[in-house]
Structure formats: structure tokens, C-alpha cells
Design a protein around this motif. Structure first.
Motif, PDB file in Angstrom:
ATOM      1  N   VAL A 176       0.838  -1.202   0.000  1.00  0.00           N
ATOM      2  CA  VAL A 176       0.000   0.000   0.000  1.00  0.00           C
ATOM      3  C   VAL A 176       0.874   1.255   0.000  1.00  0.00           C
ATOM      4  O   VAL A 176       0.598   2.214  -0.721  1.00  0.00           O
ATOM      5  CB  VAL A 176      -0.950   0.000   1.215  1.00  0.00           C
ATOM      6  N   TYR A 177       1.951   1.241   0.793  1.00  0.00           N
ATOM      7  CA  TYR A 177       2.873   2.380   0.786  1.00  0.00           C
ATOM      8  C   TYR A 177       3.410   2.611  -0.619  1.00  0.00           C
ATOM      9  O   TYR A 177       3.585   3.747  -1.058  1.00  0.00           O
ATOM     10  CB  TYR A 177       4.062   2.140   1.735  1.00  0.00           C
ATOM     11  N   ALA A 178       3.683   1.497  -1.308  1.00  0.00           N
ATOM     12  CA  ALA A 178       4.215   1.598  -2.662  1.00  0.00           C
ATOM     13  C   ALA A 178       3.236   2.344  -3.557  1.00  0.00           C
ATOM     14  O   ALA A 178       3.631   3.213  -4.330  1.00  0.00           O
ATOM     15  CB  ALA A 178       4.487   0.199  -3.210  1.00  0.00           C
ATOM     16  N   LEU A 179       1.963   2.011  -3.391  1.00  0.00           N
ATOM     17  CA  LEU A 179       0.944   2.671  -4.211  1.00  0.00           C
ATOM     18  C   LEU A 179       0.857   4.161  -3.859  1.00  0.00           C
ATOM     19  O   LEU A 179       0.820   5.029  -4.735  1.00  0.00           O
ATOM     20  CB  LEU A 179      -0.399   1.977  -3.978  1.00  0.00           C
ATOM     21  N   LEU A 180       0.848   4.463  -2.545  1.00  0.00           N
ATOM     22  CA  LEU A 180       0.814   5.861  -2.104  1.00  0.00           C
ATOM     23  C   LEU A 180       1.992   6.625  -2.703  1.00  0.00           C
ATOM     24  O   LEU A 180       1.850   7.728  -3.223  1.00  0.00           O
ATOM     25  CB  LEU A 180       0.892   5.939  -0.577  1.00  0.00           C
ATOM     26  N   ALA A 181       3.183   6.014  -2.616  1.00  0.00           N
ATOM     27  CA  ALA A 181       4.388   6.697  -3.030  1.00  0.00           C
ATOM     28  C   ALA A 181       4.489   6.824  -4.541  1.00  0.00           C
ATOM     29  O   ALA A 181       5.063   7.790  -5.045  1.00  0.00           O
ATOM     30  CB  ALA A 181       5.617   5.968  -2.478  1.00  0.00           C
ATOM     31  N   SER A 182       3.923   5.858  -5.282  1.00  0.00           N
ATOM     32  CA  SER A 182       4.067   5.920  -6.738  1.00  0.00           C
ATOM     33  C   SER A 182       3.407   7.182  -7.288  1.00  0.00           C
ATOM     34  O   SER A 182       3.911   7.773  -8.246  1.00  0.00           O
ATOM     35  CB  SER A 182       3.463   4.675  -7.379  1.00  0.00           C
ATOM     36  N   GLY A 183       2.311   7.612  -6.665  1.00  0.00           N
ATOM     37  CA  GLY A 183       1.664   8.850  -7.111  1.00  0.00           C
ATOM     38  C   GLY A 183       2.568  10.050  -6.916  1.00  0.00           C
ATOM     39  O   GLY A 183       2.750  10.880  -7.808  1.00  0.00           O
ATOM     40  N   LEU A 184       3.184  10.118  -5.749  1.00  0.00           N
ATOM     41  CA  LEU A 184       4.117  11.211  -5.453  1.00  0.00           C
ATOM     42  C   LEU A 184       5.299  11.171  -6.408  1.00  0.00           C
ATOM     43  O   LEU A 184       5.724  12.194  -6.945  1.00  0.00           O
ATOM     44  CB  LEU A 184       4.599  11.067  -4.001  1.00  0.00           C
ATOM     45  N   GLY A 185       5.807   9.951  -6.645  1.00  0.00           N
ATOM     46  CA  GLY A 185       6.954   9.791  -7.532  1.00  0.00           C
ATOM     47  C   GLY A 185       6.623  10.192  -8.962  1.00  0.00           C
ATOM     48  O   GLY A 185       7.430  10.830  -9.634  1.00  0.00           O
ATOM     49  N   LEU A 186       5.427   9.829  -9.409  1.00  0.00           N
ATOM     50  CA  LEU A 186       5.021  10.174 -10.769  1.00  0.00           C
ATOM     51  C   LEU A 186       4.966  11.692 -10.940  1.00  0.00           C
ATOM     52  O   LEU A 186       5.480  12.247 -11.907  1.00  0.00           O
ATOM     53  CB  LEU A 186       3.647   9.565 -11.073  1.00  0.00           C
ATOM     54  N   ILE A 187       4.364  12.365  -9.960  1.00  0.00           N
ATOM     55  CA  ILE A 187       4.229  13.822 -10.050  1.00  0.00           C
ATOM     56  C   ILE A 187       5.606  14.485 -10.045  1.00  0.00           C
ATOM     57  O   ILE A 187       5.900  15.357 -10.862  1.00  0.00           O
ATOM     58  CB  ILE A 187       3.350  14.349  -8.900  1.00  0.00           C
ATOM     59  N   PHE A 188       6.484  14.024  -9.156  1.00  0.00           N
ATOM     60  CA  PHE A 188       7.814  14.638  -9.132  1.00  0.00           C
ATOM     61  C   PHE A 188       8.555  14.340 -10.423  1.00  0.00           C
ATOM     62  O   PHE A 188       9.204  15.215 -10.999  1.00  0.00           O
ATOM     63  CB  PHE A 188       8.643  14.165  -7.937  1.00  0.00           C
TER      64      PHE A 188
END
Lengths: 293, 600
Positions: A17-29
Motif C-alpha cells: 500500500v505504501y508503494a501505491l501511495l508513493a508511486s503517485g508522489l513519484g510520478l508527479i515529481f
């Protein structure tokens, strides 16, 4: 060994789940070089939406609500980009503005929810909330397993989107080289808007995967901000697949640390790892080295 | 004088309010406004270097817990506790800052987030999440236990004035110049001898210490209890950010303006509708942050200043109109940096002696790859004192990479660089500049928020010149830019920017001058003039290395040429020999041209 596994398995599950949360942040950055400090508050909003759909008379199961949450937050993300974020994109001078704008937006979300729903914790408890199965001596919670499987599914869809669709390829091109992408006829504003929408929606889906075992308050985002940043930095700022691996690692560390120290300080380990990575490998575990000038 | 007026106004306003207000709530608003102005001034010191910290609540927490624990443990006076807390906070700031200051971009901001969170978790779990501050009525001043709440305002005002004075002092000395240079263009700052890590660390330590001091006042005057969640909490950072950004980020007086505006607004709103709207205070800060980000990212003060300047110069005075009006003079930035800059802070760092039998520069087997892409392999050449050497080669041959390795902007994978016989590979860019290495850039670099004069002053400060302003002005006169010294950098033409680059590189009187494509973008006359100017400026012992694509202009100027192709030296020697070398012609024009030439 069994004790270790008892912490390792839930760690991997929550890590998904953390991976999913973080992937959004990573995509935007990755696409627009904006560190979105409001990302965790989009997650909080999604948790409230899942709660409202479940408890507000519809009785909609939070896992079944995921497509609706995705669409709502895709649109919300695109709207927020259109109304605010696009004005602070690009130039180095906008760096400060990006930080305070996203912090300010996050605070507004928190306090509007506080005003509307108070700070009372909300829970979403479907009938199977406490169910689980034993595999050998290891107990696997049903809701955590579902959350993990959901994350894997969304990750696969994200991978297909980024690699197969025209828009997805445009997003990857923009994240690789923003300027060259514009020369190739990619509408950078539109790509940014979609990337921001998708990034927010990914984190939102992660939020609705959490609601079955995480109580919801207006300030729940704080607990996840550094977890998300740590995952993203661990995998290399801007890399979506790196953010995924980072998220799983963070979940494991957070969980396994409970073998040695109290659960109350499990995040100290996450924060310490975050700092360690920043200091020794700022480009992430698999990050590329950038040229100086 | 200009700098004293705001202090007088601040003291007068606070004094009048403090004497006039008597209702408890209003005194509380005044106290908190002063407390947060102080916190904002402290936070802003770091922003002067362009560094956004989200971790200052770590220092506030250290200050609050430090004095409370000392007071509870041994009855230590809060004043002593304040000093100890400031010291601890500064030490922690150094430990936090050092690893991240070498990185650019968002890393400092990201790294700072987690420190207060770690501390809060550890303090709450292993220590006390809440500490009451013991009551010591026996001595008002010793224990900061004032029965009259107005006294806290006076104490806070005193601390605020000290903090503002420190901030002003930083602004007018080379400290401030260094911080502004770092904020503006960190790569360039390092290339002109600004020790960025040292300056940022110093600013961060002072900032942390002031935050710890503010915490003692905050707890004693308002909170009365030290609560981990509050003093280490994110809200502390939010308020600091808000007052600083609303007033003017990096501006000494910004947080005072921001606090005077935001704190009363938030508190009155909370007082009137706080019952029904629980997040009213936070919404004020949040809305302020969003609005500032979108409308006036530099804050109120610079916006007012800009508007004032525009108003003062309207209608635009014609060129003949000499003698600016009073308004223009008031609104214009001070024409010259402060006289404080004239005092040499330290004796000029001694240059390396030049041994007579050793070349100034020796490049010995340098190699560099970016990933799988090999950019330089086994490059060997040397330059004697007073000699001029040209480096030629097609685009991508590795010329600029070679410069970047010489000046420590990149690190070589293999090989050595010797400067006056001393191996400099492990020295960082500022140190190499101090030793007498200086460069210009292929893409001209500048501090865009500074005047042309200040651009050169930064380089003079980097070289520890005794009078940086005079030296810089003299250098600008010699390159013909004296008339534009205090204008805007963006108003310069390409040729003028090249001259400014040269002035900046020459102000330290370097022993080795590296010019990276100095003629690019210049017309025929300017080209011819450029090398004449260089010769007028350099001392006879200065060695010059020039990268240039305009081979014809280059070979008239240099005494020898090094030709690079695909990262290798393919020829070196007198210019005529090198340019007629078949390998060089092939590298520049391709093998088909060679065949064509042979057929002729």
C-alpha cells in the motif's frame, strides 16, 4: 524465526500500500519536478470519501469503491493542477512557491474536513474486517491481504498505462526530458495535468485501501507524509518503479522493527532510514548520477 | 540611517501598543505577534541562502525542553537554560546541515522534515510528552516569572531587536553577500571562492540558536507547559513559513511585517468564530501561503518596494533629466554595498608559490565517463606560467568536461591535476579558486538578482580581497562596464555579459585563467577587441587556457593548441602544426572531406 515472519509478512502487505501511495508522489515529481506536500492530504480526502460511501447509507464496500475513488480523484487532481499548480511549474525561482503552495493546499484540505467532520476518528469496518487466515503459524489479515492485492493490480495497470498508451508514453517522455518532449509536439501542460491527476488518483486509491484497518482523522496524512517521501527517495526521486520498491521496503522496516523496539517508535526507524538514504545515496538505491553543469 | 529607521518605528509601535492595551487578550495577541516575528526572523536567516527548512520545530523543541528540564532538575534560571539550549540547537543544526548542504534542490527541505518527527516520537515515548514549568515567584527576573504580562512583551521586543540586528549585520557583510550568491546561483558561487557549505552551516546554526531562544519566551510567556506535540509540532513550522513568506522570504524585515499582519488576524478570527470553526487559525495561515505562492511569491515587502519604485519613476524620466527626484533616491537600492565590507575579515589566503621550473597546470592522464559514455580518456598536457594555450575539438570532444574537472565542478575517474606542482584533485571548487584558478562559462553565468557590480564583488569576497567593492569597481572600469555597474544584470548585451564574466574571473588576479568559448555570440569587432581586453587585464605570469570554436581567431592569440576528439588528445603543439594535422582536419570535417582534399 516465526516471530520474525509474523512481522515480515504484514510488513510486505502494508508495504504494497505504501508503494501505491508513493508511486503517485513519484510520478508527479518525475514529470513536473514538483514535490507535492499535499499528497498525503489527498490520501486523507480519499479515505473520507471511502468512509462516506460506506457509512453514509450506500454501504459500498471500500474495495469495490476503488474505481469511483480513482475517477473522482483523477478529476480533482486535474482541477487542482489547472487552478493552482500550473502557475508555479518550471523555473527555478518557483521552487519556493511550489513548497508553500502545496503545504498551504494540504492545510486547507485538513481544516475544511476538520470543520465539516470534526476530529473524531472514523472507522470503516466491513463484515470481514477482523477475518483472516493462518498459513502455518502466521496470521494473515484478510483486509490487509486485499489491500496488498489491490495495490499489485493497480501497479500492473499503471505499468500498462505508462508503457502502452499514447498519454502514458507522453508522460514518460516528459519525465525523461521535459524540453525535448515539447519539441516532439507533446502538449506539456496537458501532460502535466494528466500526470498530476493520475498521481493524485494513485495515492487516493492507496488511501481507500487503507481505510479498513486505519482510522481516519483530518490529520491522518501526517503519519504518511514521511513514509511516502522516504519510499520515493529510497527508490530515487522521480522514478515510479523505484517508488514501488521503496514503499515495500519501508513497510518491511516499519513492521520488522517491532521485533526490537516498541510499535510506538516504529516510524523512528523509517525516518532514520530516510535520512540515511538522503545522506549516502541521495539519488536513491538505483538512482542515476546526474551531470553537474 | 536607512537601516535605523525601521528599528525606531518597530520599537515605537510596540511600545505604544504595550502601554495602551490592557485587556488580557490583546496583550496576548501582542506577545504572540512578537514571538512569531522573532521565530520568523530566525527561520528567514536560512532562507537568505535559498534554503527552505521544514524542520525548525526541532530547534524550538530543543529550546523548550532544554530550559524546562534544567529548571525542573536543578532550578537553573531560564536565561541560563536559554543559552544552553541555543548551544545545543546550533550543534544539532550543524549535524543536520552538513550532510545535506553538499546537495542542491529539494534535498535539504526533504531532509529537514523528519528531524522534529523523530524527536517528538522519542521524547513522547522515552521521555515526558508533557512537562509543567515549575513556578518560581521568588525572583521575577531570574526566573522570567513576570507578574506583569507587559514585561514579557518588553523582553520579546528586546530579543526581536537583537535578532533583527543580527540579520541586518549579516545582510551588509560578506556573510550576506555569500548567502545571496548561494541562493542565486550556487554553482557559480562555488566557482568564485564562496565556501557554500561553511556559510550555509553558519546561517543554519544562528537560525537554530535563535529558534531555541524564541522557544523559552514562548513557553514562559504563553504556553506555561512544555508539550512535545506542540513545541516539536508541524504548526510551529507552518507559522514560521507563513510570517516569513507573507512578509518577504529572505528579507530581514519580512517576518515582522508578516507577523504583524497574520498573527492578529488569525487570533481575532479564532476568538470570534473559533468555537464553531475549529480550524480557523490554520486556515488563515494556509490561505496566506496559497495566495502568496500564486500572487506575490517574494512577499509583501518586495512587492511594495517594487510598486513604490515604479510609482517613483513614473512618468519615466527622460535620459537628459539628471539628478533623480527624492522619491527615486528613496526607492532606489543603496548604490553601493555597505562600508562594512571594506574591513578585511581575515588576511588574504596565501597563494601557492610558483616554482620556476614547474608548469602552472599539469593535466596527467585524466579520464571521465558519464555512465557508459566515455567522455575523456588519458588526457595529458601542461601549461607554463604566462603561456596561452587553446583547446579545440568538435562538439562533444570533452573540452568543457575537462574545464569542469580542472575547477572541481566534476571529479575525474582517473588521473591527476597539478596546479603549480601541487596535486589539487581532492580540493573543492572554492579552494582551487582561492589558490589562483579562475574561469568563465560556456553558457554565461550570473547572479541575476544582483547588480553587475555585486556580481564582481562576490568574486572579490571569494578571493578575500581587502576592499572588494573598490577592486570590483576598478575591474568594471577596465572592462568598460563602469556605467552599468549598478543597473540590472538582465539589461546587459551579450558582449557586456562576456565582459562581466571576464571582470569576475579577473578580479582575483588569477595565476590560471580558463576561458570557455569566450567569443561565442560576439560579432567581428567585439571578437577582435575581446582578446585585447584580456591582455590588458592579465599579469605577465598568468597562464591562459581558451576553449574556442572560432579557430581562426584562436590561433592568432595562443602560442600552442591542444586538439581533442572523442575525449582523446589527437594533436598538440604550435597552432599552425596542429591545424594542418590530418587527424585534426578529419576530426573536424570527417573522412570524406579528407578524401576530397587528397584528390585535389
Amino acid at each position: 524465526m516465526v516471530e520474525f515472519l509474523q512481522f515480515l509478512v504484514p510488513g510486505i502487505l502494508i508495504g504494497g500500500v505504501y508503494a501505491l501511495l508513493a508511486s503517485g508522489l513519484g510520478l508527479i515529481f518525475g514529470v513536473m519536478r514538483v514535490v507535492n506536500f499535499a499528497q498525503a492530504d489527498f490520501m486523507m480526502l480519499a479515505m473520507y470519501l471511502s468512509w462516506a460511501l460506506f457509512a453514509g447509507g450506500f454501504g459500498l464496500d471500500p474495495f469495490l469503491a476503488v474505481p469511483a475513488v480513482f475517477v473522482v480523484f483523477l478529476l480533482l487532481g486535474m482541477a487542482v493542477h489547472w487552478m493552482f499548480i500550473r502557475f508555479v511549474i518550471g523555473r527555478r525561482e518557483n521552487h519556493d512557491a511550489q513548497v508553500i503552495l502545496t503545504i498551504g493546499l494540504g492545510l486547507i484540505f485538513q481544516n475544511l474536513i476538520l470543520i465539516r467532520y470534526s476530529s473524531e476518528p472514523r472507522v470503516v469496518a466491513p463484515s470481514y474486517a477482523n477475518a483472516g487466515d493462518f498459513i502455518g503459524d502466521i496470521f494473515i489479515s484478510r483486509v490487509r491481504l486485499y489491500a496488498f492485492l489491490l495495490s499489485v493490480l493497480v501497479a500492473a495497470l499503471l505499468f500498462l498505462f505508462l508503457n502502452r498508451s499514447r498519454t502514458g508514453r507522453a508522460i514518460r517522455a516528459a519525465s525523461e526530458n521535459w524540453e525535448a518532449a515539447t519539441y516532439m509536439g507533446i502538449d506539456i501542460d496537458r501532460t502535466n495535468r494528466i500526470a498530476f491527476g493520475v498521481g493524485v488518483a494513485l495515492t487516493a486509491v492507496g488511501g481507500s485501501a487503507l481505510v479498513t484497518f486505519q482510522s481516519i482523522t483530518p490529520f491522518v496524512g501526517f503519519r504518511f507524509v514521511v513514509v511516502m517521501f522516504a519510499a520515493v527517495v529510497l527508490g530515487g526521486l522521480g522514478s515510479v518503479s523505484g517508488a514501488f520498491v521503496g514503499g515495500v521496503l519501508i513497510g518491511i522496516i516499519q513492521s520488522v522493527s517491532q521485533v526490537w523496539t516498541s510499535a510506538a517508535v516504529k516510524n523512528v526507524w523509517v525516518f532514520a532510514l530516510f535520512l540515511l538514504i538522503l545522506y549516502v545515496r541521495p539519488n536513491g538505491l538505483f538512482g542515476k548520477v546526474q551531470r553537474a553543469i | 540611517m536607512r537601516r535605523v529607521v525601521p528599528f525606531v518605528v518597530l520599537i515605537a509601535v510596540v511600545a505604544v501598543l504595550n502601554g495602551w492595551l490592557d485587556q488580557r487578550f490583546y496583550v496576548r495577541v501582542l506577545t504572540l505577534s512578537v514571538v512569531w516575528a522573532l521565530a520568523g526572523v530566525a527561520w528567514n536567516l536560512m532562507a537568505k541562502a535559498g534554503q527552505i527548512s521544514l524542520g525548525h520545530s526541532a530547534f524550538v523543541g530543543i529550546g523548550a525542553y532544554g530550559f524546562t528540564l534544567l529548571l525542573r532538575g536543578g532550578g537553573t534560571s531560564p536565561w541560563t537554560g536559554m543559552v544552553i539550549g541555543m548551544g545545543v540547537a546550533a550543534a544539532v543544526a550543524l549535524a543536520i546541515g552538513l550532510p545535506t548542504f553538499r546537495l542542491r534542490g529539494f534535498y535539504f527541505t526533504l531532509a529537514t522534515i523528519s528531524f522534529p518527527l523523530i524527536m517528538e516520537l522519542l521524547v513522547s515515548h522515552y521521555g515526558d510528552p508533557e512537562l509543567t514549568v515549575p513556578f518560581h515567584p521568588e525572583s521575577e527576573w531570574k526566573f522570567m516569572e513576570f507578574s506583569n504580562s507587559h514585561t514579557y512583551v518588553w523582553v520579546g521586543l528586546g530579543m526581536l531587536v537583537v535578532a533583527l540586528a543580527i540579520s541586518e549585520l549579516i545582510d551588509v557583510t560578506s556573510f550576506g553577500f555569500a548567502l545571496r550568491a548561494i541562493r542565486d546561483n550556487e554553482v557559480l558561487a562555488r566557482a568564485v571562492g564562496i565556501r557554500t557549505v561553511a556559510w550555509k552551516s553558519a546561517a543554519f546554526m544562528i537560525s537554530a540558536a535563535l529558534s531555541a531562544a524564541m522557544a523559552v519566551l514562548w513557553v514562559k510567556a504563553v504556553l506555561r507547559v512544555t508539550v512535545a506535540e506542540e513545541v516539536f509540532g508541524i504548526t510551529v513550522v507552518i507559522v514560521m513559513l507563513s510570517v516569513a513568506f507573507v512578509g518577504g522570504v529572505g528579507q530581514t524585515w519580512g517576518p515582522v511585517v508578516g507577523a504583524a499582519f497574520l498573527i492578529p488576524l488569525a487570533m481575532f478570527l479564532d476568538d470570534s468564530i473559533g468555537e464553531s470553526v475549529p480550524g480557523a487559525q490554520e486556515l488563515v495561515y494556509a490561505a496566506a501561503l496559497v495566495l502568496v505562492a500564486l500572487l506575490i511569491p517574494r512577499g509583501i515587502l518586495p512587492a511594495i518596494e517594487k510598486g513604490f519604485r515604479r510609482l517613483a519613476t513614473w512618468p519615466r524620466p527622460s535620459l537628459e533629466q539628471a539628478g533623480p527626484s527624492l522619491l527615486v533616491r528613496l526607492a532606489a537600492p543603496p548604490p553601493r554595498p555597505s562600508p562594512l565590507l571594506r574591513t578585511p575579515r581575515r588576511p588574504r589566503r596565501s597563494r601557492l608559490p610558483q616554482p620556476s621550473d614547474t608548469p602552472v597546470l599539469e593535466v596527467d592522464g585524466v579520464a571521465k565517463s558519464f555512465g557508459a559514455n566515455r567522455v575523456l580518456s588519458d588526457v595529458v598536457f601542461s601549461v607554463d606560467a604566462g603561456r596561452r594555450v587553446g583547446i579545440i575539438g568538435p562538439n562533444g570532444a570533452g573540452k568543457t568536461t575537462l574545464f569542469n574537472i580542472m575547477t572541481a565542478h566534476l571529479r575525474a575517474d582517473a588521473g591527476r591535476i597539478l596546479f603549480k606542482g601541487v596535486q589539487v584533485d581532492r580540493m573543492r571548487a572554492p579552494r582551487r579558486y582561492e589558490l589562483g584558478m579562475s574561469r568563465t562559462f560556456q553558457v554565461p553565468q550570473g547572479f541575476h538578482l544582483m547588480s553587475p557590480l555585486d556580481n564582481v564583488v562576490v568574486a572579490a569576497i571569494g578571493a578575500s580581497l581587502p576592499d572588494p567593492v573598490a577592486a570590483s569597481m576598478a575591474m568594471l572600469e577596465r572592462v568598460g562596464l563602469a556605467g552599468k555597474a549598478i543597473g540590472e544584470l538582465n539589461a546587459l548585451t551579450t558582449a557586456e555579459i562576456k565582459s562581466l564574466e571576464l571582470a569576475r574571473a579577473m578580479v582575483s588576479d588569477p595565476d590560471l585563467l580558463l576561458l570557455d568559448e569566450p567569443l561565442a555570440g560576439l560579432n567581428e569587432t567585439e571578437r577582435a577587441r575581446f582578446f585585447e581586453t584580456v591582455d590588458e587585464l592579465v599579469s605577465p605570469d598568468t597562464a591562459i587556457v581558451v576553449i574556442e570554436h572560432s579557430v581562426r581567431s584562436l590561433i592568432q592569440y595562443v602560442e600552442s593548441v591542444v586538439a581533442l576528439d572523442e575525449g582523446r588528445v589527437i594533436a598538440q603543439g604550435p597552432p599552425e602544426d596542429v591545424v594542418s594535422d590530418p587527424r585534426v582536419i578529419e576530426a573536424y570535417l570527417g573522412s570524406r572531406w579528407m578524401e576530397h582534399a587528397r584528390d585535389q
